[in-house]
Enzyme design. Structure first.
Site, PDB file in Angstrom:
ATOM      1  CB  SER A  34     -29.780  12.480 -22.962  1.00 62.38           C
ATOM      2  OG  SER A  34     -30.594  12.177 -24.069  1.00 62.38           O
ATOM      3  CG  ASP A  35     -27.758   6.059 -22.151  1.00 62.76           C
ATOM      4  OD1 ASP A  35     -28.115   5.696 -23.299  1.00 62.76           O
ATOM      5  OD2 ASP A  35     -27.635   5.280 -21.201  1.00 62.76           O
ATOM      6  CD  GLN A  36     -34.669   7.219 -18.426  1.00 59.34           C
ATOM      7  OE1 GLN A  36     -35.376   6.610 -19.207  1.00 59.34           O
ATOM      8  NE2 GLN A  36     -35.091   8.285 -17.776  1.00 59.34           N
ATOM      9  CB  ALA A  60     -26.381  10.416 -17.964  1.00 58.89           C
ATOM     10  CE  LYS A 116     -27.198   7.093 -26.399  1.00 59.47           C
ATOM     11  NZ  LYS A 116     -28.531   7.083 -25.743  1.00 59.47           N
TER      12      LYS A 116
END
EC number: 3.6.1.-
Length: 199
Positions: A73-75, A110, A57
């Site tokens: 960010s990522d989840q 993250a 991203k």
């Protein structure tokens, strides 16, 4: 002696919840929406998926804004080793909450801070263990009708009414569950020269 001007700060996310969290730091920032494929790779661990997507991203935004410092960010949610993404529909959200009721799941939040000028990145994965209440089907359906949490991993918006679904949260960072771990982010920003509490 003149100080080097700070680069523009860009949050690479379409999430209003992440934007609200970043606003807490009282920094000037812009928002840009990354367009990437978020499909997990075969055999990829939840942590690796979350870290890869947060980096991807940020890299996607850096292609358009090479002079900026970009937050990606990522989840990823896991239950019994199985990754669970955003439900996208009422039926899938109901299925997720039924699977999780009375059980403990792990959120991998993250974070990537990418300097578009140098290509250098800082990465972190902050884990949060969440235990769901033993909800009835009626409670699950009522919650889903009220909040429609179809755009969040795990189908529960902890920043809203979804907090009532939880019996326990364990994490080193209280903001990680919402999707932007601010403790890790402030550490990364400090390393990149962003001053906090500057006079």
């Amino acid at each position: 002696m003149t100080s080097t001007p700070l680069p523009r700060l860009i949050l690479g996310s379409s999430s209003p919840y992440r934007r609200e969290l970043l606003e807490r730091l009282r920094l000037t920032f812009e928002v840009a929406v990354p367009d990437i494929n978020e499909t997990p790779l075969a055999g990829e661990s939840p942590e690796a998926t979350a870290l890869r997507l947060s980096l991807n991203k940020a890299q996607a935004i850096a292609q358009r804004h090479p002079d900026a410092l970009i937050i990606g960010s990522d989840q990823v949610l896991t239950l019994d080793g199985r990754q669970m993404g955003k439900p996208g529909s009422h039926d899938k959200a109901r299925e997720q909450l039924r699977l999780m009721r009375g059980r403990t799941a792990t959120f991998h939040s993250a974070l990537c801070l990418l300097d578009g000028r140098t290509g250098q990145s800082q990465l972190a994965d902050v884990q949060t263990r969440v235990t769901m209440r033993d909800l009835t089907d009626a409670e699950i359906d009522a919650y889903l009708r009220l909040e429609k949490p179809y755009d969040v991993a795990g189908s529960a918006k902890s920043e809203g009414l979804g907090i009532a679904l939880l019996s326990r949260v364990e994490s080193d960072d209280p903001t990680a569950l919402v999707g932007l771990p601010l403790i890790a982010l402030t550490s990364m920003l400090r390393q990149s020269g962003y001053p906090f509490f500057a006079a």
